[in-house]
Design a protein around this motif. Structure first.
Motif, PDB file in Angstrom:
ATOM      1  N   GLY A 129      31.880  46.171  48.733  1.00  0.00           N
ATOM      2  CA  GLY A 129      31.105  46.724  50.492  1.00  0.00           C
ATOM      3  C   GLY A 129      30.004  48.074  49.788  1.00  0.00           C
ATOM      4  N   LEU A 130      30.797  48.569  48.819  1.00  0.00           N
ATOM      5  CA  LEU A 130      29.658  50.153  48.572  1.00  0.00           C
ATOM      6  C   LEU A 130      28.839  49.601  47.637  1.00  0.00           C
ATOM      7  N   VAL A 131      28.552  48.674  46.834  1.00  0.00           N
ATOM      8  CA  VAL A 131      27.458  48.541  45.748  1.00  0.00           C
ATOM      9  C   VAL A 131      26.693  47.502  46.993  1.00  0.00           C
ATOM     10  N   CYS A 132      27.494  45.914  47.626  1.00  0.00           N
ATOM     11  CA  CYS A 132      25.974  45.912  48.144  1.00  0.00           C
ATOM     12  C   CYS A 132      25.677  46.634  49.885  1.00  0.00           C
ATOM     13  N   ALA A 133      25.949  47.473  49.823  1.00  0.00           N
ATOM     14  CA  ALA A 133      25.168  48.610  50.969  1.00  0.00           C
ATOM     15  C   ALA A 133      23.858  49.341  49.948  1.00  0.00           C
ATOM     16  N   ALA A 134      24.687  49.460  48.814  1.00  0.00           N
ATOM     17  CA  ALA A 134      23.710  50.080  48.250  1.00  0.00           C
ATOM     18  C   ALA A 134      22.665  49.334  47.919  1.00  0.00           C
ATOM     19  N   VAL A 135      22.509  48.017  47.856  1.00  0.00           N
ATOM     20  CA  VAL A 135      21.610  47.481  47.491  1.00  0.00           C
ATOM     21  C   VAL A 135      20.715  46.811  48.670  1.00  0.00           C
ATOM     22  N   ARG A 136      21.408  47.194  49.958  1.00  0.00           N
ATOM     23  CA  ARG A 136      20.968  46.176  51.400  1.00  0.00           C
ATOM     24  C   ARG A 136      20.468  47.496  51.713  1.00  0.00           C
ATOM     25  N   GLU A 137      20.477  48.904  51.413  1.00  0.00           N
ATOM     26  CA  GLU A 137      20.558  49.611  52.377  1.00  0.00           C
ATOM     27  C   GLU A 137      18.963  50.161  51.741  1.00  0.00           C
ATOM     28  N   THR A 138      19.076  50.618  50.084  1.00  0.00           N
ATOM     29  CA  THR A 138      17.972  50.457  49.691  1.00  0.00           C
ATOM     30  C   THR A 138      16.454  49.897  49.616  1.00  0.00           C
ATOM     31  N   PHE A 139      17.072  48.416  49.786  1.00  0.00           N
ATOM     32  CA  PHE A 139      15.820  47.091  50.779  1.00  0.00           C
ATOM     33  C   PHE A 139      15.736  47.761  51.553  1.00  0.00           C
ATOM     34  N   GLU A 140      16.132  47.975  52.800  1.00  0.00           N
ATOM     35  CA  GLU A 140      15.798  48.233  53.918  1.00  0.00           C
ATOM     36  C   GLU A 140      15.192  49.688  54.222  1.00  0.00           C
ATOM     37  N   GLU A 141      15.291  50.916  53.157  1.00  0.00           N
ATOM     38  CA  GLU A 141      14.850  51.843  53.793  1.00  0.00           C
ATOM     39  C   GLU A 141      13.500  51.968  52.302  1.00  0.00           C
ATOM     40  N   SER A 142      13.157  51.524  52.265  1.00  0.00           N
ATOM     41  CA  SER A 142      12.041  51.453  50.718  1.00  0.00           C
ATOM     42  C   SER A 142      11.361  50.127  50.244  1.00  0.00           C
ATOM     43  N   GLY A 143      12.015  48.921  50.425  1.00  0.00           N
ATOM     44  CA  GLY A 143      11.447  48.230  50.190  1.00  0.00           C
ATOM     45  C   GLY A 143      12.007  47.260  48.941  1.00  0.00           C
ATOM     46  N   VAL A 144      12.056  48.087  48.152  1.00  0.00           N
ATOM     47  CA  VAL A 144      12.742  47.666  46.862  1.00  0.00           C
ATOM     48  C   VAL A 144      14.603  47.249  46.501  1.00  0.00           C
ATOM     49  N   LEU A 145      14.371  46.332  46.263  1.00  0.00           N
ATOM     50  CA  LEU A 145      15.393  44.945  45.533  1.00  0.00           C
ATOM     51  C   LEU A 145      16.276  44.899  44.782  1.00  0.00           C
ATOM     52  N   LEU A 146      16.797  45.233  44.284  1.00  0.00           N
ATOM     53  CA  LEU A 146      18.252  45.275  43.216  1.00  0.00           C
ATOM     54  C   LEU A 146      18.656  43.421  42.766  1.00  0.00           C
ATOM     55  N   ALA A 147      17.703  42.781  42.930  1.00  0.00           N
ATOM     56  CA  ALA A 147      17.817  41.172  43.505  1.00  0.00           C
ATOM     57  C   ALA A 147      17.253  40.290  42.398  1.00  0.00           C
ATOM     58  N   GLY A 148      17.185  39.392  42.132  1.00  0.00           N
ATOM     59  CA  GLY A 148      16.565  38.284  41.283  1.00  0.00           C
ATOM     60  C   GLY A 148      16.934  36.714  41.026  1.00  0.00           C
ATOM     61  N   SER A 149      15.989  36.661  40.811  1.00  0.00           N
ATOM     62  CA  SER A 149      16.828  34.248  41.324  1.00  0.00           C
ATOM     63  C   SER A 149      17.946  34.282  40.310  1.00  0.00           C
ATOM     64  N   SER A 150      18.554  35.388  39.210  1.00  0.00           N
ATOM     65  CA  SER A 150      19.147  35.289  37.787  1.00  0.00           C
ATOM     66  C   SER A 150      19.922  36.375  37.822  1.00  0.00           C
ATOM     67  N   ALA A 151      20.814  36.216  36.987  1.00  0.00           N
ATOM     68  CA  ALA A 151      21.406  37.244  36.273  1.00  0.00           C
ATOM     69  C   ALA A 151      20.262  38.532  35.052  1.00  0.00           C
ATOM     70  N   ALA A 152      19.646  37.553  34.715  1.00  0.00           N
ATOM     71  CA  ALA A 152      18.012  37.908  34.025  1.00  0.00           C
ATOM     72  C   ALA A 152      17.287  38.427  34.455  1.00  0.00           C
ATOM     73  N   SER A 153      16.685  38.411  36.021  1.00  0.00           N
ATOM     74  CA  SER A 153      15.773  38.127  36.306  1.00  0.00           C
ATOM     75  C   SER A 153      15.849  39.293  37.812  1.00  0.00           C
ATOM     76  N   VAL A 154      14.417  39.574  38.131  1.00  0.00           N
ATOM     77  CA  VAL A 154      14.482  40.708  39.406  1.00  0.00           C
ATOM     78  C   VAL A 154      12.801  40.059  39.449  1.00  0.00           C
ATOM     79  N   VAL A 155      13.603  40.633  41.102  1.00  0.00           N
ATOM     80  CA  VAL A 155      12.589  40.153  42.081  1.00  0.00           C
ATOM     81  C   VAL A 155      10.931  41.465  41.905  1.00  0.00           C
ATOM     82  N   ALA A 156       9.654  40.185  41.721  1.00  0.00           N
ATOM     83  CA  ALA A 156       8.681  41.727  42.177  1.00  0.00           C
ATOM     84  C   ALA A 156       7.681  41.639  42.562  1.00  0.00           C
ATOM     85  N   ASP A 157       8.142  41.406  43.577  1.00  0.00           N
ATOM     86  CA  ASP A 157       7.334  41.589  44.487  1.00  0.00           C
ATOM     87  C   ASP A 157       7.900  42.125  45.975  1.00  0.00           C
TER      88      ASP A 157
END
Length: 308
Positions: A129-157
């Motif tokens: 829950g803590l890790v998910c909240a960290a990623v979710r809240e960061t996206f909610e409050e800054s628009g930055v998303l720590l996620a990708g289509s695979s373990a080796a990628s990250v969303v670019a926009d």
């Protein structure tokens, strides 16, 4: 430091709790993320909630630095004056854990919840829950998303009306984080986070949080953007500049933010910060009376408005 004296009604409540006449408020689990980027010439730029500082940032200069360049910069939001907790304070993105953050359906890449639990002294469910909240809240409050289509990628926009609609749906809880990731074919990248600290709000506060702090680099191609919400001003700033603003009384910092910024001043690059192996020790400021004034104390340091 931008802490605060406990006076008036706050002081009376503190005295009642310390004397056993009132019970402390329960804590809520929460996560905070210190977003980092390599510094640009001229330092941070404070702006309205309509800009995210940095390129294109405009607005006030409460946290702006001098002409020197380089060094690590952190992302800070100023909470609106009407907020029930930390009103007017500059804070890092973060917030409470949503029960759905512990959902096993959340697609995951990187260190497991069990590994995060060992680091933070939490059981596997809470760690998830803590890790998910960290990623979710960061996206909610800054628009930055720590996620990708695979373990080796990250969303670019993460700009565009569709991203904004999803962000707002996450905020009003009509969309779960698991469904958000699944709908876009994304996996949470827990390896983009690093553990930094564990803070518990003092027992005398009416609203209390049990918060784990993470650090993360701003992903390449992404940028913080206008998200409004709980913040009325945002900035990228060098930690030393933010601390100077707090000491001068230009900005307000809570003790955890102040201490974290002080720790970050010792690092020259984002890579240096991410390479640190931190021993996570639980910190909770206590209350002491100094010169007739109640103030917060941590490791012998007194936190008062405008100075350490």
């Amino acid at each position: 430091m931008g802490g605060f004296p406990l006076s008036g009604a706050d002081g009376e409540r503190a005295r009642d709790i310390l004397a056993g006449r009132a019970r402390p408020a329960p804590t809520r689990d929460a996560a905070t993320v210190v977003l980092l980027r390599e510094g640009a010439e001229g330092g941070g730029t404070a702006g309205s909630a309509g800009s995210a500082g940095g390129p294109g940032g405009t607005g006030g200069t409460e946290v702006a630095g001098g002409p020197e360049s380089g060094g690590v910069e952190v992302y800070l939001l100023r909470r609106k004056a009407a907020m029930a907790f930390a009103a007017g304070a500059y804070v890092f993105p973060g917030g409470s854990v949503d029960p759905r953050d512990a959902d096993h359906a959340v697609a995951w890449a990187g260190p497991s919840p069990a590994e995060w639990g060992e680091v933070f002294g939490a059981d596997e469910k809470l760690a998830r829950g803590l890790v998910c909240a960290a990623v979710r809240e960061t996206f909610e409050e800054s628009g930055v998303l720590l996620a990708g289509s695979s373990a080796a990628s990250v969303v670019a926009d993460t700009t565009g009306d569709d991203w904004e609609a999803d962000r707002l749906a996450l905020i009003d809880r009509s969309l779960s984080f698991a469904d958000f990731l699944a709908g876009r074919g994304l996996v949470l990248r827990s390896d983009l986070l690093r553990p930094w600290a564990h803070w518990i709000t003092p027992v005398v506060e009416p609203r209390r949080f049990d918060t784990r702090f993470f650090v993360a680099a701003l992903p390449a191609g992404q940028r913080t953007r206008d998200v409004g919400g709980e913040a009325d001003q945002v900035t990228w700033a060098r930690p030393a500049d933010a601390l100077a603003g707090a000491r001068d009384g230009r900005i307000f910092l809570m003790p955890p933010t102040y201490r974290t910024l002080g720790e970050l001043t010792g690092y020259a690059t984002v890579a240096d910060v991410l390479a640190v192996r931190r021993e996570i020790v639980t910190l909770m400021p206590e209350v002491a009376e100094v010169d007739g004034e109640l103030c917060l104390v941590l490791d012998g340091e007194y936190f008062r408005q405008g100075r350490p």
